[in-house]
Design an enzyme around this catalytic site. Structure first.
Site, short mmCIF file in Angstrom:
data_model
loop_
_atom_site.label_atom_id
_atom_site.label_comp_id
_atom_site.label_asym_id
_atom_site.label_seq_id
_atom_site.Cartn_x
_atom_site.Cartn_y
_atom_site.Cartn_z
N ASP A 72 0.85 -1.18 0.00
CA ASP A 72 0.00 0.00 0.00
C ASP A 72 0.89 1.24 0.00
O ASP A 72 1.93 1.24 0.66
CB ASP A 72 -0.84 -0.02 1.29
CG ASP A 72 -2.16 0.70 1.17
OD1 ASP A 72 -2.76 0.65 0.09
OD2 ASP A 72 -2.60 1.29 2.17
N TYR A 74 2.31 4.79 1.24
CA TYR A 74 2.29 5.46 2.54
C TYR A 74 1.08 6.39 2.61
O TYR A 74 0.77 7.09 1.64
CB TYR A 74 3.57 6.28 2.74
CG TYR A 74 4.84 5.48 2.83
CD1 TYR A 74 4.99 4.47 3.77
CD2 TYR A 74 5.92 5.76 1.99
CE1 TYR A 74 6.18 3.75 3.87
CE2 TYR A 74 7.11 5.05 2.09
CZ TYR A 74 7.24 4.04 3.03
OH TYR A 74 8.42 3.33 3.13
N PHE A 90 8.03 1.77 -0.78
CA PHE A 90 9.02 1.93 0.30
C PHE A 90 9.78 3.25 0.26
O PHE A 90 10.41 3.64 1.25
CB PHE A 90 10.03 0.76 0.32
CG PHE A 90 9.41 -0.56 0.66
CD1 PHE A 90 8.99 -0.83 1.96
CD2 PHE A 90 9.23 -1.53 -0.31
CE1 PHE A 90 8.41 -2.05 2.28
CE2 PHE A 90 8.65 -2.76 0.00
CZ PHE A 90 8.24 -3.02 1.30
N HIS A 201 8.93 -9.33 6.26
CA HIS A 201 8.79 -7.92 5.89
C HIS A 201 9.84 -7.09 6.63
O HIS A 201 10.19 -7.41 7.78
CB HIS A 201 7.38 -7.44 6.24
CG HIS A 201 7.01 -6.14 5.62
ND1 HIS A 201 7.35 -4.92 6.18
CD2 HIS A 201 6.34 -5.86 4.47
CE1 HIS A 201 6.90 -3.95 5.41
NE2 HIS A 201 6.28 -4.48 4.36
#
Length: 234
Positions: A72, A74, A90, A201
């Site tokens: 998703d 940010y 990221f 993760h």
């Protein structure tokens, strides 16, 4: 909306829109329109509309050598600095506080690739994207302060189609699948001709359960070099 791609060989066309079946049907344009309808009703949607397809503008299908899959965008923003999301999973632009997951990613790069030296410190991962690292979120938009708010909009079908297209039309691509969500995408990838690097993760909640110390960036480059491809300057 044109998503410009670089030049190369081995594909009849270098445009994502001419290779990804759902994009051929205009699904991406429909999803953008639906995603930003909310913005007309005084809610904010991230990233900015012009940045939704940044990952594919910077990384062509022809130049894609590595795929990193996020979940998703940010959903936070910073007063005077703007939203964290800018179209690359990221990544955040310079001046935005570095999110914890990205901090762990950069630490793993520096520990494994650069023997602990702080070489890779820039939070804006555009430099990776320009080298052929497709930084693809499963959802390409999100409503501010509402994580996964656009997960049911249809983005997942589109980005799954992008992953399948890369798997089908390319050879020797490294797919980095970090965490349980990303690892569900394994079924879309032909592991006979691509490398899948799966770890936990990089979030602080799970990074030390497999991501930190995994050496995924080193393994990625070793694989690329063994297949006659340029390694990534992480």
């Amino acid at each position: 909306m044109e998503i410009k791609l670089g030049q190369g060989t081995g594909l009849q066309s270098y445009l994502w829109e001419e290779n990804v079946p759902l994009m051929q049907k205009g699904k991406h344009k429909e999803l953008v329109k639906r995603a930003y309808e909310c913005a007309d009703k005084n809610c904010r949607v991230f990233p900015l509309r012009e940045n939704v397809f940044t990952a594919m503008r910077l990384t062509s299908l022809q130049t894609t050598r590595v795929v990193i899959i996020g979940q998703d965008p940010y959903f936070n923003e910073h007063p005077g600095k703007g939203p964290e999301a800018h179209g690359l999973c990221f990544s955040v632009k310079e001046g935005i506080p570095i999110p914890p997951s990205l901090r762990n990613i950069l630490q793993e790069v520096n520990d494994s690739v650069y023997n602990g030296k702080k070489v890779s410190i820039d939070s804006d991962l555009t430099r990776w994207a320009r080298q052929g690292v497709l930084l693809l979120n499963a959802s390409l938009t999100v409503i501010a302060k509402r994580p996964n708010s656009h997960a049911g909009l249809g983005w997942h079908q589109l980005t799954d189609d992008i992953i399948e297209t890369i798997s089908r039309k390319k050879d020797s691509v490294v797919f980095m699948l970090w965490g349980a969500f990303a690892q569900k995408k394994t079924t879309l990838i032909d592991r006979q001709k691509h490398l899948v690097l799966a770890t936990s993760h990089p979030s602080p909640l799970s990074a030390h359960r497999g991501f930190m110390g995994s050496g995924v960036f080193v393994k990625c480059n070793e694989y690329l070099k063994s297949h006659g491809l340029q390694p990534i300057k992480w």
